[in-house]
Scaffold this motif. Structure first.
Motif, PDB file in Angstrom:
ATOM      1  N   LEU A 163      82.471 -19.528  29.039  1.00 59.46           N
ATOM      2  CA  LEU A 163      82.546 -18.189  28.723  1.00 59.46           C
ATOM      3  C   LEU A 163      80.802 -17.998  28.291  1.00 59.46           C
ATOM      4  O   LEU A 163      80.394 -19.109  28.103  1.00 59.46           O
ATOM      5  N   ASN A 166      78.368 -14.667  23.925  1.00 58.98           N
ATOM      6  CA  ASN A 166      78.684 -13.138  23.364  1.00 58.98           C
ATOM      7  C   ASN A 166      80.262 -13.117  23.470  1.00 58.98           C
ATOM      8  O   ASN A 166      80.764 -12.538  22.372  1.00 58.98           O
ATOM      9  N   THR A 167      80.653 -13.602  24.425  1.00 63.30           N
ATOM     10  CA  THR A 167      82.092 -13.465  24.799  1.00 63.30           C
ATOM     11  C   THR A 167      82.946 -14.308  23.764  1.00 63.30           C
ATOM     12  O   THR A 167      83.812 -13.926  23.122  1.00 63.30           O
ATOM     13  N   SER A 170      82.686 -12.660  20.497  1.00 58.13           N
ATOM     14  CA  SER A 170      83.420 -11.275  20.310  1.00 58.13           C
ATOM     15  C   SER A 170      84.924 -11.750  20.120  1.00 58.13           C
ATOM     16  O   SER A 170      85.876 -11.041  19.464  1.00 58.13           O
ATOM     17  N   ARG A 171      85.498 -12.782  20.719  1.00 60.76           N
ATOM     18  CA  ARG A 171      86.896 -13.145  20.675  1.00 60.76           C
ATOM     19  C   ARG A 171      87.016 -13.669  19.345  1.00 60.76           C
ATOM     20  O   ARG A 171      88.341 -13.527  18.655  1.00 60.76           O
TER      21      ARG A 171
END
Length: 190
Positions: A163, A166-167, A170-171
């Motif tokens: 990933l 940032n992903t 965010s998760r």
């Protein structure tokens, strides 16, 4: 040859891996003793089943013992092992989806001085957290478990799950928001 992360490996992990590649059972025992509890907790919170979590733990260490000479760890051993644990757990989840099971405490490391009331309260709280984690989507649960129980950085999580950072962040944020809604009583301040 497997390759994990990008930072330089610390000296202790390098010595352990060198000893493992020479077939040292003492090195394997040290790695197992150091990381087994955290890995078992990670697998348990992903799978919701102690037996399946133990299977993942065993598979991770059997694979490590077999491939010790060919595994290249550029970061730290914890990151490699947590990533291996996540991958094995993910494989099991694909084969057999998670089923609701009674929550049991995995934390055998509690103080022997804690009284029965304190242990019961801690078990209740652990059950609430585990049940709340079970409601998260797999992708969010993997990030939270990696961060909290695997003690990985967002960079390591992003690399292990393929990933962007940032992903992963965010998760993690969405998961914590969902957990907060489930675990914090309405009207309470956090």
């Amino acid at each position: 040859m497997e390759k994990i992360a990008t930072a330089s490996v610390n000296g202790h992990d390098a010595r352990l891996m060198a000893a493992l590649s020479r077939g040292s059972t003492m090195a394997l025992t040290e790695v197992y003793r150091t990381y087994k509890d955290d890995l078992l907790t990670c697998a348990y919170h992903l799978l919701g089943d102690r037996g399946r979590a133990e299977d993942v733990l065993q598979d991770v260490f059997v694979t490590l013992a077999k491939k010790a000479g060919s595994v290249r760890i550029n970061s730290h051993l914890r990151g490699y092992l947590v990533t291996s644990c996540l991958n094995r757990a993910r494989d099991l989840m694909r084969r057999k989806p998670r089923e609701p099971v009674p929550v049991e405490s995995l934390d055998d490391r509690r103080s022997a001085l804690a009284g029965p009331d304190a242990i019961a309260m801690a078990n209740d709280e652990a059950a609430r957290v585990s049940a709340a984690l079970a409601t998260l989507p797999r992708e969010q649960r993997e990030v939270v478990v990696s961060k909290i129980y695997g003690q990985l950085t967002f960079k390591e999580i992003a690399e292990s799950l393929s990933l962007s950072i940032n992903t992963a962040m965010s998760r993690h944020r969405y998961a914590l928001d969902a957990l907060r809604k489930r675990l914090v009583p309405e009207g309470a301040t956090t």
